[in-house]
Design an enzyme around this catalytic site. Structure first.
Site, PDB file in Angstrom:
ATOM      1  N   ASP A 144       0.848  -1.185   0.000  1.00 15.75           N
ATOM      2  CA  ASP A 144       0.000   0.000   0.000  1.00 15.75           C
ATOM      3  C   ASP A 144       0.888   1.242   0.000  1.00 15.75           C
ATOM      4  O   ASP A 144       1.806   1.348   0.814  1.00 15.75           O
ATOM      5  CB  ASP A 144      -0.922  -0.004   1.228  1.00 15.75           C
ATOM      6  CG  ASP A 144      -2.135   0.875   0.992  1.00 15.75           C
ATOM      7  OD1 ASP A 144      -2.501   1.109  -0.172  1.00 15.75           O
ATOM      8  OD2 ASP A 144      -2.730   1.331   1.986  1.00 15.75           O
ATOM      9  N   ASP A 150      -9.244   0.278   2.054  1.00 16.57           N
ATOM     10  CA  ASP A 150      -8.220  -0.084   3.046  1.00 16.57           C
ATOM     11  C   ASP A 150      -8.771   0.239   4.440  1.00 16.57           C
ATOM     12  O   ASP A 150      -8.467   1.273   5.024  1.00 16.57           O
ATOM     13  CB  ASP A 150      -6.961   0.721   2.739  1.00 16.57           C
ATOM     14  CG  ASP A 150      -5.837   0.459   3.727  1.00 16.57           C
ATOM     15  OD1 ASP A 150      -5.827  -0.632   4.335  1.00 16.57           O
ATOM     16  OD2 ASP A 150      -4.979   1.341   3.886  1.00 16.57           O
ATOM     17  N   ARG A 186      -7.990   3.306  13.502  1.00 18.91           N
ATOM     18  CA  ARG A 186      -7.089   4.433  13.776  1.00 18.91           C
ATOM     19  C   ARG A 186      -6.498   4.406  15.174  1.00 18.91           C
ATOM     20  O   ARG A 186      -5.363   4.852  15.385  1.00 18.91           O
ATOM     21  CB  ARG A 186      -7.830   5.756  13.576  1.00 18.91           C
ATOM     22  CG  ARG A 186      -8.389   5.968  12.199  1.00 18.91           C
ATOM     23  CD  ARG A 186      -7.310   5.933  11.137  1.00 18.91           C
ATOM     24  NE  ARG A 186      -7.873   6.166   9.799  1.00 18.91           N
ATOM     25  CZ  ARG A 186      -7.177   6.015   8.689  1.00 18.91           C
ATOM     26  NH1 ARG A 186      -5.906   5.610   8.734  1.00 18.91           N
ATOM     27  NH2 ARG A 186      -7.734   6.233   7.515  1.00 18.91           N
ATOM     28  N   LYS A 202      -4.402  -2.302  10.171  1.00 27.57           N
ATOM     29  CA  LYS A 202      -4.801  -2.475   8.771  1.00 27.57           C
ATOM     30  C   LYS A 202      -5.044  -3.933   8.391  1.00 27.57           C
ATOM     31  O   LYS A 202      -5.814  -4.212   7.475  1.00 27.57           O
ATOM     32  CB  LYS A 202      -3.668  -1.966   7.855  1.00 27.57           C
ATOM     33  CG  LYS A 202      -3.256  -0.531   8.072  1.00 27.57           C
ATOM     34  CD  LYS A 202      -4.172   0.426   7.339  1.00 27.57           C
ATOM     35  CE  LYS A 202      -3.580   1.828   7.280  1.00 27.57           C
ATOM     36  NZ  LYS A 202      -4.373   2.697   6.403  1.00 27.57           N
TER      37      LYS A 202
END
Lengths: 405, 405
Positions: free
Chosen positions: A122, A229, A233, A249
Site C-alpha cells: 500500500d 483499506d 485508527r 490495517k
C-alpha cells in the site's frame, strides 16, 4: 482518444457505464457451478469458458479457473489479443447465436475474489491525504516527512486478508492507548475507518534482481480495482512507530469483484498535478502519467465524499518503479494500492479520519452526526472514468458492512 | 525432557547434530528428478515419497510435492503421527531394507525453497537489538518507543523475495540521503547488512475474524527455520518514517533449506527473561515460553557473533497471538520472523549495524577492518539447541553471498 467501435448487440449495454469500451474481468459463480472467469457487459456476465472453448482458443483454459491469475500471467500481448477478440464477439451481430447462451444476468451470479493476491503493498501517494494525516496525528510537527516528495512511500500489507466486495468486515480488537492514559488497553476499535483507494493488479512477473522502469508499467500491470483499506485508527496510532501500520490495517482490505483492464482506461490518462522537486531519474515520467478517475464514497447510501484520482501526486508507474528499484521481483497477483485518495477540498477527502478531522468535526449522514464507523454501517466505493468510446466507464464497486467485534 | 528412543541404524547419524531426535523437513532435488519432500538424518536425506508409498500411507502424496505446504496443511495430529512413524522406521533395524534404498547423501542433493510463503511478518522481539537500533538511529531520543514493552512490534515483509539458503543476494540500489546532504541520491546501498533471526512456519490456517491465543501456538506452527533478514541500512534510514521498513528489506530474505519441527525443540523450552510491565491478558504466557537456541553468525568463515535466542523478550506464541488479535487469518505457509536476535553482550549482537555500532566501530574479520557487507562476502547462520535425546540438535544453516549491485 475516442475509438471507433461498432455498438454492442448486448441489450442495455450501449451507453451504460459497462459498455463495449469497458469489459472488466471477474470470477463468478452461477447456480452450483464451479467459479470461473467472466467479463461484464451492461448487466450481463459473459461466461468466457464455453465461448472460448467453442472457438477453440488456445488459451481457453484460463477462463475455467477460479481466479484470474492464469489470465494475468499471459502478459500484455495476450491481454490485448483477448480484448480484440471479445470486442469483435460482442459487436458482431452474427456472433449473437454463439455468445448469447453464455450471457448470465449479473443479478444471478455471485462474485468471488477475482485474483489470488501474491504480495500486497500500500502506497501513500496523495499529497492532500498525507498532509491531512500528518496534521491530525502529529499536530506539532511538519505535516509531511522529509522523504515524502522524493519517493512514493509505501509498506507491505497482509495479502491473506484481502477480501472481495460484499464480505462483512468484523470490527477488530487490539491494543490502543487513550490520550493521557498511563498504559494501553485492549478492546474493539472505537475509531474504525475506511480509505478510498485504487488497487493495481500485476499480471506479468519480473525477475529477482531486475527493475521495472516507469516505461514498463503497462507490460506488467493488467488493470485496476477499487480498494477499501479498512483502518483502525486507535490501534494504528499506538502501534505504528517505528515499524509502520500493522494490526491497524491487517484485519481486512476489500477489493471490487471486477478488475478493469488498463486498455479500458486509455482515454483517462492525464498529466500529474506537478512534482516539486523533480524526482530522481528512475521516477521521472512524461505527460499523461496520471489517471482521471472520479471516486465516490457512499456511507449507508449517502455520498459523503468525491475523491478525484487525478489529484494524486505520485503516479502508478512511479509506484511500480519504486517498488522494484531495489531488485524486488514481481509475481502474478501482486497488488499495490494508491493510498487514500483525497483531493484538496474538504468534500474530496477519502477517509473518515479526514472527513471528521480526527473525530473532532462530526459530519452529518442521514440526519445523524457521524465521525468513525458504527457497527452495521455499509461503505461503498464507486468510480467512473472517461471511456475510449467518448462516454464514461464504471469501475466495479466495492462494498462492505461493519460487523460487531 | 530426555526421551528414550532407540538409536538410529543410519550410519553416522547417532551423536551428530542431525540425530533421530531432530528430523527436519526440506524439499530437495536429486539428479534430474522433480523436487519432493525429504527428511534429514545425519548426512543423509530420506526420500519420503517412495517410502510412504510402499507403506501405503494415506498422506503419501504430500511427500511428492515441490513444497512442504500440503504437509504443513495437515495439522498437528498428522505431524505427530508422521514423526512417530519416521522415528520407528529409522530406529527399527528391520526397516533398513525398506528405507535404505531411499537414503540419498546430502552432498548429492540440491535444496529448494522448502515452502511457499503466504504472508511474511517480521517482528522486533529482542530488547537488546531494539535498544541498540534506537540508540544508533535516534541518538537524541529514548531508545525504546513507548509501545515496545507492551506489544511485540512487527510489520509485513515481502513474501515473494524470500529465498532459500545458497541463493546469491544482489546488492540493492535505491534512494538514500547522506548526513548533511541537501537531498537524496540514488545508487547501490553502501550499508548492506544482515540480521540473524528465527523464522516460524505456520501450518494450520485460522479463520478470518478469529484469534489464535498463546495456548494454540503449537496447533498452528509447524516448525522453525533460520532466517537472514538482509537489510540496506542507508535505504532503510531514509524511507522508514512513517510507514516502516520497505525497500531496505524487500530485496531478499533468506531461509534455511530445512524446517525443524517444533517437536524436535521439546527439550529447548526455557522461561522468558522476564516482562515488565506484565503484558495485557491476551499476551500472557506461562513458564517455558522461550526457546534455548544458540545462534552463530559466520562471516567469510569466521564466527563474528553468538546470539542467544533465550534472551528474547517476546516469545513466538506472543507474536502469533498479537498477529491474530485483530482477527487477521493465518494461511498455510505464513512465515513470521523473530526480528534480529541480539544478546546483552557486544559479541552477541545479531547484525553488523550493532557489531560496528552504526559503522563507527569497525571490527576485525580475517585481519581486515569491517563494518557493513562487501561484494563477495558470505554470511552463514548456524544454530543448535538441546535435543530430546540429551545431546544437541542442529538447525539447518542459512547462507548467502553478496553479489555486486
Amino acid at each position: 482518444m475516442t475509438q471507433v467501435t461498432r455498438p454492442t448487440w448486448v441489450e442495455g449495454a450501449a451507453g451504460s457505464l459497462f459498455d463495449i469500451d469497458n469489459l472488466p474481468y471477474g470470477v463468478f459463480t452461477h447456480d452450483d457451478e464451479p467459479p470461473r472467469v467472466g467479463v461484464r457487459i451492461g448487466d450481463q456476465v459473459v461466461d468466457l469458458a464455453p465461448v472460448a472453448a467453442s472457438e477453440m482458443l488456445e488459451i481457453a483454459h484460463v477462463f475455467e479457473e477460479p481466479s484470474l491469475n492464469p489470465l494475468l500471467a499471459l502478459g500484455r500481448p495476450a491481454w490485448s489479443a483477448i480484448r480484440t477478440w471479445l470486442t469483435a464477439l460482442l459487436t458482431d451481430e452474427t456472433e449473437r447465436d454463439l455468445v448469447g447462451p453464455s450471457l448470465v444476468p449479473l443479478a444471478e451470479v455471485a462474485m468471488r475474489m477475482p485474483f489470488e493476491v501474491a504480495d500486497y503493498v500500500d502506497f501513500y501517494c496523495s499529497l492532500d491525504h498525507a498532509s491531512n494525516v500528518g496534521r491530525i496525528f502529529r499536530p506539532d510537527d511538519e505535516p509531511l516527512k522529509p522523504n515524502w516528495r522524493h519517493l512514493p512511500a509505501g509498506y507491505h500489507g497482509r495479502a491473506g486478508t484481502v477480501v472481495v466486495s460484499g464480505t462483512g468486515v468484523r470490527r477488530p480488537s487490539g491494543q490502543s492507548k487513550a490520550p493521557g492514559a498511563a498504559g494501553p488497553g485492549y478492546g474493539p476499535s472505537s475509531r474504525l475507518d475506511m480509505e478510498a483507494e485504487l488497487g493495481f493488479v500485476v499480471g506479468a512477473p519480473s525477475e529477482l534482481g531486475s527493475r521495472v522502469g516507469v516505461d514498463a508499467f503497462a507490460d506488467h500491470v493488467f488493470g485496476v480495482t477499487l480498494l477499501n483499506d479498512w483502518s483502525a485508527r486507535d490501534i494504528q496510532a499506538w502501534e505504528y512507530v517505528p515499524l509502520g501500520p500493522f494490526l491497524g490495517k491487517s484485519f481486512a482490505t476489500s477489493v471490487a469483484g471486477w478488475v478493469t483492464p488498463l486498455d479500458a482506461l486509455a482515454a483517462a490518462h492525464v498529466d500529474l498535478p506537478g512534482q516539486d522537486p523533480e524526482p530522481l531519474d528512475y521516477l521521472r515520467v512524461g505527460p499523461g502519467a496520471g489517471f482521471d478517475i472520479d471516486l465516490e464514497v457512499v456511507l449507508n447510501g449517502e455520498t459523503v465524499s468525491r475523491p478525484p484520482y487525478a489529484s494524486m501526486y505520485w503516479s502508478p508507474a512511479q509506484m511500480l518503479a519504486h517498488l522494484t528499484v531495489n531488485g524486488a521481483s514481481l509475481r502474478t497477483g501482486d497488488l499495490f494500492g494508491s493510498g487514500t485518495i483525497s483531493g484538496p477540498a474538504p468534500e474530496q477527502r477519502g477517509s473518515l479520519l479526514e472527513l471528521s478531522w480526527g473525530g473532532t468535526e462530526p459530519f452529518t449522514v442521514a440526519g445523524q452526526e457521524r465521525t468513525f464507523l458504527q457497527d452495521g454501517d455499509t461503505v461503498t466505493l464507486r468510480a467512473t472514468a472517461p471511456g475510449t468510446g467518448g462516454g464514461r466507464i464504471g469501475l466495479g464497486e466495492v462494498t462492505g458492512t461493519v460487523l460487531p467485534g
